[in-house]
Design an enzyme around this catalytic site. Structure first.
Site, PDB file in Angstrom:
ATOM      1  N   LYS A 121       0.823  -1.207   0.000  1.00 57.37           N
ATOM      2  CA  LYS A 121       0.000   0.000   0.000  1.00 57.37           C
ATOM      3  C   LYS A 121       0.857   1.257   0.000  1.00 57.37           C
ATOM      4  O   LYS A 121       0.465   2.278  -0.580  1.00 57.37           O
ATOM      5  CB  LYS A 121      -0.967   0.005   1.189  1.00 57.37           C
ATOM      6  CG  LYS A 121      -2.105  -0.999   1.032  1.00 57.37           C
ATOM      7  CD  LYS A 121      -3.266  -0.665   1.956  1.00 57.37           C
ATOM      8  CE  LYS A 121      -4.241  -1.814   2.125  1.00 57.37           C
ATOM      9  NZ  LYS A 121      -5.014  -2.158   0.932  1.00 57.37           N
ATOM     10  N   LYS A 163      -3.549   1.169   8.441  1.00 57.49           N
ATOM     11  CA  LYS A 163      -3.706   0.063   7.483  1.00 57.49           C
ATOM     12  C   LYS A 163      -2.406  -0.721   7.382  1.00 57.49           C
ATOM     13  O   LYS A 163      -1.334  -0.133   7.434  1.00 57.49           O
ATOM     14  CB  LYS A 163      -3.994   0.609   6.079  1.00 57.49           C
ATOM     15  CG  LYS A 163      -5.385   1.063   5.816  1.00 57.49           C
ATOM     16  CD  LYS A 163      -5.491   1.401   4.329  1.00 57.49           C
ATOM     17  CE  LYS A 163      -6.851   1.960   4.007  1.00 57.49           C
ATOM     18  NZ  LYS A 163      -6.945   2.339   2.586  1.00 57.49           N
ATOM     19  N   GLY A 170      -9.537  -6.151   4.149  1.00 54.53           N
ATOM     20  CA  GLY A 170      -9.929  -5.386   5.332  1.00 54.53           C
ATOM     21  C   GLY A 170      -9.186  -5.778   6.606  1.00 54.53           C
ATOM     22  O   GLY A 170      -9.491  -5.268   7.692  1.00 54.53           O
ATOM     23  N   GLU A 280      -9.413   1.218  -7.145  1.00 53.79           N
ATOM     24  CA  GLU A 280     -10.400   1.528  -6.115  1.00 53.79           C
ATOM     25  C   GLU A 280     -10.182   2.938  -5.579  1.00 53.79           C
ATOM     26  O   GLU A 280      -9.043   3.328  -5.290  1.00 53.79           O
ATOM     27  CB  GLU A 280     -10.304   0.516  -4.966  1.00 53.79           C
ATOM     28  CG  GLU A 280     -10.624  -0.908  -5.394  1.00 53.79           C
ATOM     29  CD  GLU A 280     -10.689  -1.890  -4.226  1.00 53.79           C
ATOM     30  OE1 GLU A 280     -11.335  -2.925  -4.388  1.00 53.79           O
ATOM     31  OE2 GLU A 280     -10.090  -1.612  -3.157  1.00 53.79           O
ATOM     32  N   ARG A 298      -6.166  -8.019 -10.799  1.00 52.81           N
ATOM     33  CA  ARG A 298      -6.807  -9.288 -11.177  1.00 52.81           C
ATOM     34  C   ARG A 298      -8.231  -9.004 -11.613  1.00 52.81           C
ATOM     35  O   ARG A 298      -8.704  -7.872 -11.536  1.00 52.81           O
ATOM     36  CB  ARG A 298      -6.854 -10.203  -9.964  1.00 52.81           C
ATOM     37  CG  ARG A 298      -7.527  -9.497  -8.780  1.00 52.81           C
ATOM     38  CD  ARG A 298      -7.870 -10.414  -7.649  1.00 52.81           C
ATOM     39  NE  ARG A 298      -7.968  -9.719  -6.377  1.00 52.81           N
ATOM     40  CZ  ARG A 298      -9.047  -9.115  -5.912  1.00 52.81           C
ATOM     41  NH1 ARG A 298     -10.144  -9.093  -6.629  1.00 52.81           N
ATOM     42  NH2 ARG A 298      -9.042  -8.519  -4.735  1.00 52.81           N
TER      43      ARG A 298
HETATM   44  P1  ADP Z   1      -8.121  -3.829   1.680  1.00 52.76           P
HETATM   45  O1  ADP Z   1      -6.948  -3.888   0.772  1.00 52.76           O
HETATM   46  O2  ADP Z   1      -7.898  -4.473   2.996  1.00 52.76           O
HETATM   47  O3  ADP Z   1      -9.393  -4.293   1.012  1.00 52.76           O
HETATM   48  P2  ADP Z   1      -8.785  -1.064   1.152  1.00 52.76           P
HETATM   49  O4  ADP Z   1      -7.753  -0.026   1.196  1.00 52.76           O
HETATM   50  O5  ADP Z   1      -9.186  -1.540  -0.216  1.00 52.76           O
HETATM   51  O6  ADP Z   1      -8.319  -2.298   2.041  1.00 52.76           O
HETATM   52  O7  ADP Z   1     -10.069  -0.582   1.932  1.00 52.76           O
HETATM   53  C1  ADP Z   1     -11.160  -1.423   2.195  1.00 52.76           C
HETATM   54  C2  ADP Z   1     -12.351  -0.593   2.649  1.00 52.76           C
HETATM   55  O8  ADP Z   1     -12.017   0.163   3.814  1.00 52.76           O
HETATM   56  C3  ADP Z   1     -12.788   0.454   1.652  1.00 52.76           C
HETATM   57  O9  ADP Z   1     -13.667  -0.080   0.695  1.00 52.76           O
HETATM   58  C4  ADP Z   1     -13.466   1.467   2.545  1.00 52.76           C
HETATM   59  O10 ADP Z   1     -14.748   1.058   2.922  1.00 52.76           O
HETATM   60  C5  ADP Z   1     -12.597   1.439   3.784  1.00 52.76           C
HETATM   61  N1  ADP Z   1     -11.536   2.471   3.737  1.00 52.76           N
HETATM   62  C6  ADP Z   1     -10.289   2.320   3.254  1.00 52.76           C
HETATM   63  N2  ADP Z   1      -9.588   3.453   3.378  1.00 52.76           N
HETATM   64  C7  ADP Z   1     -10.394   4.344   3.950  1.00 52.76           C
HETATM   65  C8  ADP Z   1     -10.238   5.715   4.382  1.00 52.76           C
HETATM   66  N3  ADP Z   1      -9.099   6.358   4.234  1.00 52.76           N
HETATM   67  N4  ADP Z   1     -11.298   6.322   4.969  1.00 52.76           N
HETATM   68  C9  ADP Z   1     -12.467   5.667   5.146  1.00 52.76           C
HETATM   69  N5  ADP Z   1     -12.663   4.389   4.779  1.00 52.76           N
HETATM   70  C10 ADP Z   1     -11.652   3.736   4.205  1.00 52.76           C
END
Ligand code: ADP
Length: 664
Positions: A121, A163, A170, A280, A298
């Site tokens: 990330k 994260k 998630g 995304e 993917r």
């Molecule tokens: P992963 O790789 O674990 O799926 P993501 O970065 O794609 O993580 O985020 C998954 C979900 O978390 C997003 O769809 C959103 O709902 C929430 N999310 C991620 N980043 C943020 C943020 N900065 N603020 C609010 N919600 C977030």
């Protein structure tokens, strides 16, 4: 075109619905498919659909679907020129993509460098920033000390989101609302990240309190062409994971689509992207700002939504560009038609924090509907194993209008027969019916806001009707058995006059029915009310009955004393029939005489009102070709007679009631 390497055999390094999905396109293109399967998947539908299927190991993913050497070995032995990884498992594994390339096998996905770059990330954000793709304000530096993170969090402003750098699904995410929560949250996120990804490294981001998850499908080829295939709105999530996806997004304007699409293509270009991927974003509706979250390198679970509105086959496009062909489309060719929505049906318990459940899908059945695309991983009898993702099916519908698609999806969710395991089916139907969802007014907190745990409970409305259906099915099956034994013409029924009782258990609820067969109909007493019920037809699994003049259809599957009953309004219910006659035994001391075994009543020897003494013959029963006279055990007067000569009765059925002499 001499750089094109045609694929004639494709190995699918995956399982379930996505394996079936890939096989479908291969059949269309004339590509021979090799499926691989683990112990748990030997009888899975996708295995049977493939041209060749090869066992690759035990059920645990590490022994099978993640076993790179084994999969490559099978690919070579089977003469496969390419491997499609599906999603999950090896799909975003750069080392595997690399190993394929080294062994001269096409990996149906982007080049390993793109996968590698998006695997972290922090790297992904840095790269996107350098290419003018907006990213969420945050910190992704190497200094991971609590002091530094605290300092950066102050700069970003609370709330912030922690994260995992290597994160996905998630996991390893924590919202931090205030400085004093930071250290504890950091420790928890680190632990989770270390366990799940083998890396405890974290990034820090501004938490977008009311955000929407909007993603763009991207595509690239090996000739430097990149484009996007519009957006998917994936805001309806639980535990940061998607459950419902729709396109077009209800908040999308042409202007916003233009801006976001451009950013998505920039992301693709930054990676020299050469297959299917998804960029995304999190969209802050109030501020009308969007930020890059990540690129999934993917095919996504929710790709059918895009296919339904664009009319494209994304797996075919993947295979074409993987062969080295240029994209056959331009950005201007991409037009959306109508509206598509997908709901993910999971074996999980919404009332228990959506935790997965395993078990057998006793029956899976649905009716066709125009615009329905059911991508299912199961068939009746399939097991949901503990080893893999518990997704049962993706229910995708298309309609010219958003409301029309919602209506269709709701109808399918109400009518789908999925019996045997706990699922989120009823919950999904409730979400689709929710006014805020229909209005498109939602953010990523939709489920927590509108469906707190106590509202996720499947209601037991319709339980009484389901119990009546089970009673009728049970009754007719017993009748049929007797009918067969005695070659009585079908449709002939005994005219029972005595009341009986039957109880069912549904979870912690017990439901007791008193019933009496009255020739053409039943009288069924339930909760102090008596209903007139007619069994119209029972041809498994379809049961049609009429209760007080209203007819409806049920779907019923029986396994021993377990009845799986479906009705659109009550959903799928599971009822356990309680042992048949415990209550009557208790009553037998009060002058009630019962049949000691399954019998036929040959003769009734007494009449109502008649005085009898101990030893008086009351009734002659025949069972197993033996006659047996039921005698009075005490003096008294016959109060009621419940059966008549010729009746076929079960053990425990009440025969008559005798009022003892002292009461009479
Ligand atoms: P992963 O790789 O674990 O799926 P993501 O970065 O794609 O993580 O985020 C998954 C979900 O978390 C997003 O769809 C959103 O709902 C929430 N999310 C991620 N980043 C943020 C943020 N900065 N603020 C609010 N919600 C977030």
């Amino acid at each position: 075109m001499d750089s094109v390497k045609y694929i004639s055999t494709l190995l699918i390094a995956n399982r379930g619905e996505i394996a079936s999905r890939i096989i479908r396109t291969c059949k269309k293109m004339g590509i021979r498919t090799v499926a691989v399967f683990s112990e748990a998947d030997r009888f899975a539908p996708y295995v049977g659909e493939s041209d060749q299927a090869v066992y690759i190991g035990e059920s645990a993913p590490a022994a099978s679907y993640l076993n790179q050497e084994k999969i490559l070995e099978v690919a070579k032995a089977q003469g496969a020129q390419a491997i499609h990884p599906g999603y999950g498992f090896l799909a975003e594994n750069a080392a595997f993509a690399q190993a394929c390339a080294e062994q001269g096998i096409i990996f149906v996905g982007p080049r390993p460098e793109a996968i590698q770059a998006m695997g972290s990330k922090s790297e992904a954000k840095a790269l996107m920033q350098a290419h003018e793709v907006p990213v969420v304000p945050g910190y992704q530096g190497e200094d991971q000390s609590p002091e530094r993170l605290k300092e950066e969090a102050e700069k970003i402003g609370y709330p912030v989101l922690l994260k995992a750098v290597a994160g996905g699904g998630g996991k390893g995410m924590r919202i931090v609302h205030a400085p004093d929560e930071l250290v504890a949250a950091m420790e928890a996120a680190r632990r989770e990240a270390q366990n799940a990804f083998g890396s405890a490294e974290l990034i820090l981001e501004k938490y977008i309190a009311s955000g929407r998850h909007i993603e763009f499908q991207i595509f690239g080829d090996q000739h430097g062409n990149t484009l996007h295939l519009l957006e998917r709105e994936c805001t309806i999530q639980r535990r940061y994971q998607k459950v419902i996806e729709e396109s077009p997004s209800p908040v999308m304007s042409p202007e916003l689509r233009e801006r976001m699409g451009l950013a998505a293509v920039k992301a693709a270009e930054a990676l020299a992207y050469d297959n299917a991927g998804t960029v995304e974003f999190i969209y802050d509706e109030q501020a009308d700002e969007f930020y890059f979250l990540e690129v999934n390198t993917r095919l996504q679970v929710e790709h059918p939504v895009t296919e339904e509105i664009t009319g494209l086959d994304l797996v075919q496009l993947q295979l074409e560009v993987a062969q080295g062909m240029p994209l056959s489309l331009n950005q201007e060719d991409i037009q959306a038609k109508g509206y598509a929505i997908e709901a993910r049906l999971y074996a999980e318990d919404p009332a228990n924090d959506f935790l997965p459940v395993s078990g057998q899908v006793v029956r899976f059945d649905y009716a066709e509907l125009e615009g329905l695309r059911m991508e299912s991983a199961v068939q009746s009898g399939s097991h949901i194993s503990v080893y893999y993702d518990p997704m049962i099916a993706k229910i995708v519908v298309w309609d010219a209008h958003r409301q029309g698609a919602h209506r269709k999806l709701h109808y399918v969710l109400e009518n789908l027969v999925c019996q045997g395991t706990t699922t989120n089916q009823a919950f999904l139907a409730d979400v689709v019916a929710h006014p805020a969802f229909q209005a498109g007014q939602y953010d990523t907190h939709f489920i927590d806001t509108h469906f707190p745990p106590e509202k996720r409970q499947a209601s037991s409305a319709g339980l009484q009707q389901a119990a009546i259906a089970a009673l009728l099915a049970d009754w007719q099956e017993r009748e049929a058995k007797r009918g067969l034994l005695r070659s009585i013409p079908s449709g002939w029924r005994n005219n029972y006059t005595y009341p009986q009782q039957l109880s069912f258990q549904h979870g912690s609820e017990e439901i007791t029915l008193e019933y009496r067969y009255c020739g053409a109909f039943f009288e069924i007493g339930l909760d102090g009310l008596t209903h007139q019920v007619r069994l119209i037809d029972w041809t498994a699994p379809n049961l049609r009955m009429e209760i007080d003049g209203k007819q409806s259809a049920f779907q019923l599957t029986r396994q021993g004393n377990t009845f799986f009953v479906h009705h659109p309004q009550s959903g799928n219910l599971q009822l356990e029939r309680k042992p048949r006659f415990p209550l009557k035994e208790k009553e037998s001391g009060q002058g009630i005489y019962q049949a000691p075994m399954p019998s036929q009543v040959l003769k009734v020897l007494v009449e109502v009102g008649q005085e009898v003494g101990p030893g008086t013959g009351l009734m002659v029963l025949s069972s197993m070709k033996m006659e047996n006279t039921v005698e009075a055990t005490e003096a008294g007067r016959i109060e009621e007679i419940y059966v008549e000569a010729g009746a076929n009765i079960e053990a425990g059925v009440q025969l008559l009631k005798l009022a003892p002499a002292e009461e009479a």
